[in-house]
Enzyme design. Structure first.
Site, mmCIF file in Angstrom:
data_model
loop_
_atom_site.group_PDB
_atom_site.id
_atom_site.type_symbol
_atom_site.label_atom_id
_atom_site.label_comp_id
_atom_site.label_asym_id
_atom_site.label_seq_id
_atom_site.Cartn_x
_atom_site.Cartn_y
_atom_site.Cartn_z
ATOM 1 N N HIS A 230 33.046 -80.162 55.361
ATOM 2 C CA HIS A 230 32.393 -79.725 54.124
ATOM 3 C C HIS A 230 32.616 -80.753 53.001
ATOM 4 O O HIS A 230 31.665 -81.242 52.387
ATOM 5 C CB HIS A 230 32.957 -78.358 53.715
ATOM 6 C CG HIS A 230 32.437 -77.838 52.412
ATOM 7 N ND1 HIS A 230 31.527 -76.811 52.341
ATOM 8 C CD2 HIS A 230 32.686 -78.196 51.124
ATOM 9 C CE1 HIS A 230 31.241 -76.574 51.080
ATOM 10 N NE2 HIS A 230 31.935 -77.400 50.316
ATOM 11 N N GLU A 231 33.869 -81.053 52.742
ATOM 12 C CA GLU A 231 34.172 -81.969 51.633
ATOM 13 C C GLU A 231 33.593 -83.354 51.907
ATOM 14 O O GLU A 231 33.155 -84.045 50.986
ATOM 15 C CB GLU A 231 35.677 -82.042 51.371
ATOM 16 C CG GLU A 231 36.310 -80.725 50.918
ATOM 17 C CD GLU A 231 35.611 -80.082 49.722
ATOM 18 O OE1 GLU A 231 35.009 -80.809 48.904
ATOM 19 O OE2 GLU A 231 35.645 -78.832 49.615
ATOM 20 N N HIS B 93 30.147 -83.625 50.645
ATOM 21 C CA HIS B 93 30.089 -84.005 49.228
ATOM 22 C C HIS B 93 30.291 -85.516 49.098
ATOM 23 O O HIS B 93 29.647 -86.178 48.281
ATOM 24 C CB HIS B 93 31.184 -83.290 48.432
ATOM 25 C CG HIS B 93 30.927 -81.833 48.216
ATOM 26 N ND1 HIS B 93 29.749 -81.351 47.699
ATOM 27 C CD2 HIS B 93 31.704 -80.735 48.437
ATOM 28 C CE1 HIS B 93 29.809 -80.027 47.610
ATOM 29 N NE2 HIS B 93 30.988 -79.632 48.055
HETATM 30 ZN ZN LIG Z 1 31.704 -77.616 48.274
#
Ligand SMILES: [Zn+2]
Length: 701
Positions: A497-498, A501
């Site tokens: 997830h990170e 980003h």
């Molecule tokens: Zn997030």
């Protein structure tokens, strides 16, 4: 889930020696922010920055931006795109540079001194921003360019920047009369005071309640680790021979999940749900009512029908109708699933001769029984397949398969903390793409959670290409004497997830530093990566046993896949109830005498919320909507619809389909913040978002 902040993008480093800092002064006297960094890739010289440098650097940076703004306002030339819009976009470089380092360290490596500086500097930064935002001379020039924009021969990105900057001023009241502006300021100040009051009440209420267990029999069902933590809490509270549970999430959730004593579950759950609603000095009802009414007034002052219309305008959802279009469909799909889950749990209660009907404080306890019986997924069985460096290489593998990126560890680099790993990222053609810091484990100086920030954002506002420097921070399981760091399934998802980003930052390809943020879109780049993390073909690549090197067995993968639909009726209904409540408050069309409890009850009755589920947040502890998530709590599920629908584009072709990956890169990741979000989406997907893939994947269909 952390919604990413798109700060104003930073430019190249400043080489100016103003403020009397000559190059021939001894190095110890030089503030490293004021001189050439002389570091690899021009990363910030973390090893030379200490606490004492921040306040002078902030002051100098604000002074420089004020000078830059004055130069724009006082320019005798008529306003043009370059001398006004681009100049404004370029202003404040040093301020962004200093802020990025300061707030990154405040989050991941803080100390008393940094915390003290933060208290001192935060209001000064807010005032500095306000001054620029409310500068009438500056607005007049921006407005001139805006009014002439169609005849200026601007490209799409330039046009978007002009409209974005202009809208910011207007949405902050630049077109109002003096009298109206005065009222708007009063409202804003009152709102920020109420917000602080609300959250300090909530904190007091959350800390006030303690469930003190003195009879060991009342701990029945709780895992040893939970009991140990509760004993520690009792000790800290100075309570002898007891165990203490609180309404803080890490304490209440395991208790509700495992404690066999139903009465105590009810006590703790009730204490959680009446926070801020006890008619005492910490009651939040009147505060929320005032917040809601002030927002109606503010929206109408600015020419909007409701506060939701005002808030949603720059976002992907656009209007309240857009939000309801999504939420209503999901609500209708989720309620029957939740009812089925109730029936399933009631069967267990009856078969055990319980003799009661499932209540809200029973949900976690019986859901856990369902989970064990139907899904039987044991974290400890999975962890050996999720060694940290293997998972990280899995993330790199996905980035390589999709976008051709490669990664090389850098050893001799200044770091924000010695524990961080640093990598250089290369494009497929071998050119430099970015630097990324990855800081994995908890320590006392780091706040909880996981996030991905930027020390520097890509842009070429000043005509020079600035390459991104990314900062990924987590709080993962650490290595022990016997084993390397073995992650949980949740942590694996978090790292992917990170890193999503991070990819959004690494692949950015925009001209200007000023971007638009849309929280309902912001989690798309990150959440889509979780789909690759859990794809069986990808798991087979990275999830190898840390001792034997064997890939994860098919039966474990099958269990993981199956568990993704567990308890989804509850998860969605609990969340959607709060999202709908948020919208209900913020679509009021005029200030009203609000009886909060009556409003809540009438609204939940109207939408048919079932008795067994309490909204994820009730009004008196719904802190999200006192701040940035007002008419915005829906954003999590909006992003969810997008990530499932975007990943479906790969499922319809292939997991690493190059054409689809390329489109996701060029239409989404490269242009984030510089285009209308719905336009970006449609350019990628060829149509507006559809909720089918999310409903299918979560078992809601
Ligand atoms: Zn997030």
């Amino acid at each position: 889930m952390i919604l990413r902040k798109i700060f104003i993008f930073v430019g190249f480093v400043l080489l100016l020696g103003c403020g009397g800092q000559g190059a021939d002064q001894p190095a110890t006297d030089v503030n490293p922010f004021f001189v050439e960094y002389d570091t690899p890739f021009n990363v910030q010289p973390f090893d030379r920055i200490d606490e004492a440098h921040f306040v002078p650097a902030f002051e100098e940076a604000m002074a420089r931006q004020n000078t830059e703004i004055s130069a724009i306002v006082d320019d005798p030339e008529p306003p043009t795109f370059d001398n006004t819009i681009v100049a404004l976009d370029q202003s404040g470089e040093l301020l962004v540079e200093v802020s990025r380092v300061f707030f990154a360290l405040s989050g991941s490596n803080t100390n008393d001194e940094l915390q003290g500086i933060q208290k001192e500097i935060a209001p000064r930064l807010a005032a500095h921003k306000d001054e620029i935002q409310l500068n009438p001379g500056l607005f007049a020039r921006v407005k001139t360019v805006y009014d002439e924009r169609e005849s200026l021969d601007l490209d799409a990105e330039q046009l978007f920047l002009v409209e974005n900057l202009y809208d910011r001023y207007v949405r902050n009241g630049a077109l109002l009369s003096d009298e109206e502006q005065t009222r708007l300021k009063e409202i804003n100040q009152r709102l920020s005071a109420l917000r602080v009051e609300f959250s300090s009440n909530l904190l007091a209420e959350t800390n006030a309640f303690k469930l003190v267990v003195e009879d060991e029999a009342d701990l029945a069902g709780l895992p040893p680790g939970v009991v140990e933590t509760a004993a520690g809490t009792a000790q800290r509270e100075g309570i002898e021979n007891a165990w203490v549970f609180t309404t803080h999430k890490p304490s209440i959730l395991p208790f509700l999940t495992y404690a066999e004593n139903r009465d105590l579950r009810e006590q703790l759950f009730t204490a959680y749900t009446i926070r801020g609603n006890q008619e005492n000095e910490y009651d939040n009802k009147a505060i929320m009512a005032e917040i809601v009414n002030l927002r109606v007034e503010k929206a109408q002052l600015l020419g909007y029908e409701t506060f939701a219309h005002y808030t949603l305008e720059p976002r992907m959802a656009g209007t309240p109708e857009g939000v309801y279009g999504l939420l209503d469909q999901l609500w209708a799909a989720s309620l029957p699933v939740a009812r089925r889950e109730v029936a399933e749990m009631q069967t267990i209660i009856d078969s055990e001769g319980g003799g009661f009907e499932l209540a809200p404080w029973d949900w976690w306890f019986y859901a856990e029984k369902v989970r064990k019986a139907k899904y039987d997924l044991d974290d400890n069985e999975l962890r050996p397949y999720f060694e940290l460096n293997n998972v990280r290489d899995g993330v790199f593998y996905v980035a390589n398969q999709l976008y051709g990126l490669t990664f090389e560890e850098l050893t001799d680099m200044p770091k924000p903390h010695p524990d961080a790993q640093v990598f250089e990222v290369f494009e497929a053609d071998g050119s430099h793409a970015a630097v990324i810091y990855m800081d994995y484990h908890p320590r006392a100086s780091k706040r909880g959670g996981a996030w991905c920030g930027r020390f520097r954002s890509q842009n070429r506002s000043a005509g020079v290409e600035v390459d991104p420097v990314i900062n990924l921070v987590c709080n993962f399981t650490t290595a022990t004497e016997d084993t390397p760091a073995l992650l949980s399934l949740d942590e694996v998802e978090t790292l992917f997830h990170e890193f999503g980003h991070a990819l959004d930052g690494i692949l950015a390809d925009v001209t200007y530093r000023t971007g638009v943020r849309s929280p309902d879109f912001g989690e798309l780049p990150s959440q889509i990566m979780e789909h690759w993390a859990m794809a069986p073909e990808v798991m087979k690549v990275y999830a190898t046993h840390y001792q034997t090197g064997e890939p994860i067995p098919d039966e474990l993968i099958a269990k993981i896949e199956k568990s993704s639909t567990f308890n989804q009726g509850f998860i969605q209904v609990e969340y959607l109830a709060a999202s709908l409540l948020d919208m209900a408050y913020h679509t009021l069309t005029e200030p009203t005498e609000l009886d909060i409890n009556a409003f809540e009850k009438a609204y939940f009755d109207e939408i048919g919320l079932i008795d067994e589920i309490v909204s994820r947040y009730r009004t008196t502890y719904f802190a999200h909507i006192t701040g940035g998530y007002a008419a915005g709590y829906y954003g999590y599920i909006w992003s969810g619809v997008l990530d499932h629908d975007a990943f479906a584009a790969f499922e319809e072709t292939s997991l690493f389909d190059q054409e689809t990956a390329n489109r996701f890169r060029t239409e989404i990741l490269e242009v984030t913040g510089s285009k209308d979000y719905m336009d970006m989406w449609v350019a990628f997907r060829g149509r507006e978002p559809e909720i089918g893939p999310l409903l299918r994947n979560l078992g809601l269909q």
